[in-house]
Write a protein that holds these residues in place. Structure first.
Motif, mmCIF file in Angstrom:
data_model
loop_
_atom_site.group_PDB
_atom_site.id
_atom_site.type_symbol
_atom_site.label_atom_id
_atom_site.label_comp_id
_atom_site.label_asym_id
_atom_site.label_seq_id
_atom_site.Cartn_x
_atom_site.Cartn_y
_atom_site.Cartn_z
ATOM 1 N N LEU A 94 0.831 -1.213 0.000
ATOM 2 C CA LEU A 94 0.000 0.000 0.000
ATOM 3 C C LEU A 94 0.863 1.260 0.000
ATOM 4 C CD1 LEU A 94 -2.770 -1.026 2.562
ATOM 5 C CD2 LEU A 94 -2.886 -1.004 0.053
ATOM 6 N N ALA A 95 0.443 2.210 -0.810
ATOM 7 C CA ALA A 95 1.144 3.501 -0.861
ATOM 8 C C ALA A 95 0.188 4.603 -0.414
ATOM 9 C CB ALA A 95 1.636 3.774 -2.274
ATOM 10 N N LEU A 96 0.788 5.698 0.019
ATOM 11 C CA LEU A 96 -0.005 6.840 0.509
ATOM 12 C C LEU A 96 -0.038 7.919 -0.575
ATOM 13 C CD1 LEU A 96 -1.373 8.292 2.948
ATOM 14 C CD2 LEU A 96 0.904 9.045 3.627
ATOM 15 N N PHE A 97 -1.242 8.398 -0.859
ATOM 16 C CA PHE A 97 -1.402 9.430 -1.890
ATOM 17 C C PHE A 97 -2.185 10.620 -1.334
ATOM 18 C CE2 PHE A 97 -0.728 5.580 -4.302
ATOM 19 C CZ PHE A 97 0.089 6.001 -5.345
ATOM 20 N N ALA A 98 -1.889 11.791 -1.890
ATOM 21 C CA ALA A 98 -2.704 12.987 -1.611
ATOM 22 C C ALA A 98 -3.557 13.244 -2.847
ATOM 23 C CB ALA A 98 -1.806 14.181 -1.325
ATOM 24 N N LEU A 99 -4.851 13.322 -2.606
ATOM 25 C CA LEU A 99 -5.810 13.454 -3.705
ATOM 26 C C LEU A 99 -6.490 14.828 -3.607
ATOM 27 C CD1 LEU A 99 -7.908 11.622 -5.688
ATOM 28 C CD2 LEU A 99 -9.293 11.873 -3.633
ATOM 29 N N PRO A 100 -6.192 15.741 -4.518
ATOM 30 C CA PRO A 100 -6.879 17.037 -4.449
ATOM 31 C C PRO A 100 -8.252 16.970 -5.100
ATOM 32 C CG PRO A 100 -5.278 17.064 -6.220
ATOM 33 C CD PRO A 100 -5.213 15.680 -5.609
#
Ligand SMILES: Cc1cc2nc3c(=O)[nH]c(=O)nc-3n(C[C@H](O)[C@H](O)[C@H](O)COP(=O)(O)OP(=O)(O)OC[C@H]3O[C@@H](n4cnc5c(N)ncnc54)[C@H](O)[C@@H]3O)c2cc1C
Length: 602
Positions: A261-267
């Motif tokens: 699992l990777a961490l993403f920032a979703l605008p």
């Protein structure tokens, strides 16, 4: 930093301040007991005042005092009015804008918008830990002061503290893990207090296949020509229309389970001002937290930015989870305080069988069942916040202590909140079941604490399995509590010795359960015992400080007798000591140490 004005999405529902009923409407009559509407929740809370004097550096305490007072008045006044209206007029999802574009938007009642202004604009809860300038401070706020602010606010309104806290915790993660370009892009907006600029945050992990078992996340991240795009669905998304969501997804080809699992920032908005490719499919029709929008979201190639290392997603996300867990513990403590305030108000005013009901001995004992867990939670939350301050300043021992205190407070305080809310409803009698009064909202809102950021089982497993079994963090907690016991002066030696023995047994029990896989069914008992033993030590220590109300030490005895001692259901209990102790605790003024000590010796 380059700060853009964000596109206007948040339309407000028609309405005005006049839509919120005046506080006086619920003052009660001669026959009907009043509620706490219109009260100053800081002035009422002597326990909090004393602990703040104990845990906060004097200069900061003096600086913050007017802000605590203002929050106390707001929480019992305007916020309480707004909360009632926002709870009854929840958010509404619209799939399209009025021009027929598929740009979903959520409509909020003006009462919710006003609460947002108080939280994000006036008090800037989201930025308190991250920059100077909030409430006139020349540095980020100390955790004890920050969580005290949350504690006061939540006594008025619970739901919106989710968007507030998750914006705060999102900022923490971005500051810690994002690359400089992403920080520049997001933080300039997220740290702002200007509603035209500000981007609020949230956190999406849970999917249909897995909440506790987060390794089952199915949302896929594809690197398409250098841009990461997300495909899939999240099943529980609180603060669904936040401007930035931190979320877990699995990069194509990454291993199964949590390792992949990777961490993403979703605008929510792309750099050209258009909407990102995801849709809020539905809002949840929830039991509680009804003022705030939780939804289901489908990602259709949404642009997202990796945060930190792609192979460390869950590990990084756990920082946010842990911050949220502590805030949940504080929120549970706050809601329990509101329950106690309400119950005492009723008990002093409602007359039955010729006397105020507080004079009935059976009811007085019921009140103690509300008061004891409430004071425990306050002590544990304040201790955790103080320890966080030390950990932030670089203490490795404090970091270990915080590691175990966080899930411990979340587990037990949130769990206790449920019977306390129900108990406060019962003290009000039938009116406690009726939506004219705050009790039904307190009962509904209390339930969520045992679900989000991990259920009770998951948090108890974290305490015993990981924090005790793997990190051995109970050693640091034990050392802190033994120091506290060493500083506890003026109480009967036998009582202090009993605290010491109980603490040693609770730590030993936690170790044994952690060491033996077959003991897993005992995990909640072991975590509860640790919480109760730790809180009893803290209460006794606090009750013997110079500025203290020594009744806290009396509460420690209730913890020992009622939460840590065996009972025979077929025998009457030895309760001779109880009635005078309850009388002291229910008095309005403080009790000197000598009187508490005498009651502890009996
Ligand atoms: C109103 C609301 C808002 C939410 N908002 C968000 C949000 O914004 N973001 C987000 O990511 N999530 C959110 N959640 C999801 C929430 O965090 C999860 O519901 C929760 O973590 C439980 O996961 P689950 O629903 O999949 O239940 P499950 O994981 O299926 O759990 C079911 C039961 O099994 C138990 N269980 C599971 N594993 C074990 C085990 N190993 N040992 C013992 N018992 C076990 C659990 O304790 C629980 O009782 C929200 C939930 C609600 C209700």
């Amino acid at each position: 930093m380059n700060v853009h004005t964000k596109p206007k999405a948040g339309k407000e529902r028609a309405g005005s301040k006049a839509a919120t009923p005046k506080a006086a409407a619920l003052r009660g009559s001669d026959a009907i007991a009043p509620d706490c509407t219109g009260q100053d929740f800081y002035a009422l809370d002597r326990g909090l005042q004393q602990l703040l004097a104990l845990y906060l550096p004097a200069r900061l305490h003096a600086h913050m005092e007017p802000h605590f007072k203002r929050l106390g008045v707001l929480a019992g006044g305007r916020l309480d009015e707004l909360a009632r209206v926002a709870d009854q007029n929840g958010p509404v999802l619209h799939a399209r804008d009025r021009a027929g574009r598929d740009e979903d938007w959520i409509e909020y009642h003006p009462a919710y918008r006003e609460m947002e202004k108080i939280a994000f604009g006036d008090f800037q809860f989201h930025a308190m830990s991250h920059r100077a300038g909030v409430l006139g401070l020349d540095a980020p706020m100390h955790p004890v002061a920050k969580y005290a602010c949350q504690y006061l606010f939540v006594q008025g309104e619970f739901g919106i503290m989710c968007p507030v806290s998750v914006t705060d915790t999102s900022i923490y993660l971005i500051r810690k893990y994002a690359d400089p370009k992403l920080k520049e892009y997001l933080l300039s907006r997220m740290l702002s207090a200007d509603p035209d600029v500000q981007w609020k945050g949230t956190q999406f992990m849970t999917e249909k296949a897995g909440g506790s078992d987060i390794g089952r996340v199915e949302t896929v991240a594809r690197n398409e020509g250098g841009t990461w795009r997300l495909y899939g669905e999240k099943w529980f998304c609180s603060h669904a229309d936040a401007d930035v969501a931190l979320m877990l997804a699995r990069p194509e080809g990454a291993p199964e389970g949590t390792r992949g699992l990777a961490l993403f920032a979703l605008p929510r908005w792309l750099k050209d001002g258009s909407r990102n490719s995801y849709r809020i499919v539905r809002l949840k029709d929830k039991l509680g937290t009804r003022s705030m929008a939780s939804g289901e979201i489908r990602f259709e190639g949404a642009v997202a930015y990796p945060v930190g290392r792609l192979d460390q997603g869950l590990k990084q996300m756990m920082d946010q989870v842990n911050l949220s867990r502590l805030s949940h513990g504080v929120r549970a403590a706050a809601m329990m305080r509101r329950c106690v305030n309400e119950a005492l108000m009723v008990a002093r005013h409602r007359v039955a069988f010729g006397v105020p009901i507080i004079e009935h001995s059976l009811l007085r004992r019921q009140l103690m069942k509300l008061i004891v867990p409430t004071e425990q939670a306050l002590s544990m939350a304040m201790c955790a916040a103080a320890v966080m301050g030390e950990a932030d300043a670089g203490s490795a021992e404090a970091a270990d202590t915080l590691r175990i205190l966080t899930p411990l407070v979340k587990f037990r305080a949130c769990r206790d909140n449920i019977p306390v809310a129900t108990g406060a409803m019962e003290v009000r009698g039938g009116n406690g079941y009726i939506e004219d009064w705050v009790n039904p909202r307190l009962v509904r809102d209390a339930q969520i604490g045992v679900l989000w950021e991990g259920t009770s089982n998951i948090n108890a497993l974290d305490v015993i399995g990981r924090a005790v079994g793997k990190t051995r963090a109970h050693k640091a907690l034990g050392a802190l509590l033994r120091r506290r016991l060493g500083e506890t002066k003026g109480l009967p030696a036998a009582f202090t010795a009993r605290l010491e023995t109980t603490l040693a047994r609770a730590l030993g029990f936690a170790e044994r359960v952690a060491a033996e896989p077959a003991s897993e069914p005992q995990t909640r008992r072991a975590a509860s015992a640790l919480y109760h033993a730790a809180s009893a030590v803290l209460l006794a220590w606090e009750g013997t400080r110079d500025t203290a109300d020594a009744r806290r030490a009396l509460v420690a005895r209730f913890v020992l007798e009622h939460r840590l001692s065996p009972k025979d259901p077929l025998e009457a209990e030895e309760t001779g000591w109880e009635a005078p102790a309850i009388a002291a605790i229910l008095e309005k003024g403080a009790v000197p140490l000598a009187r508490s000590a005498k009651l502890l010796a009996d």
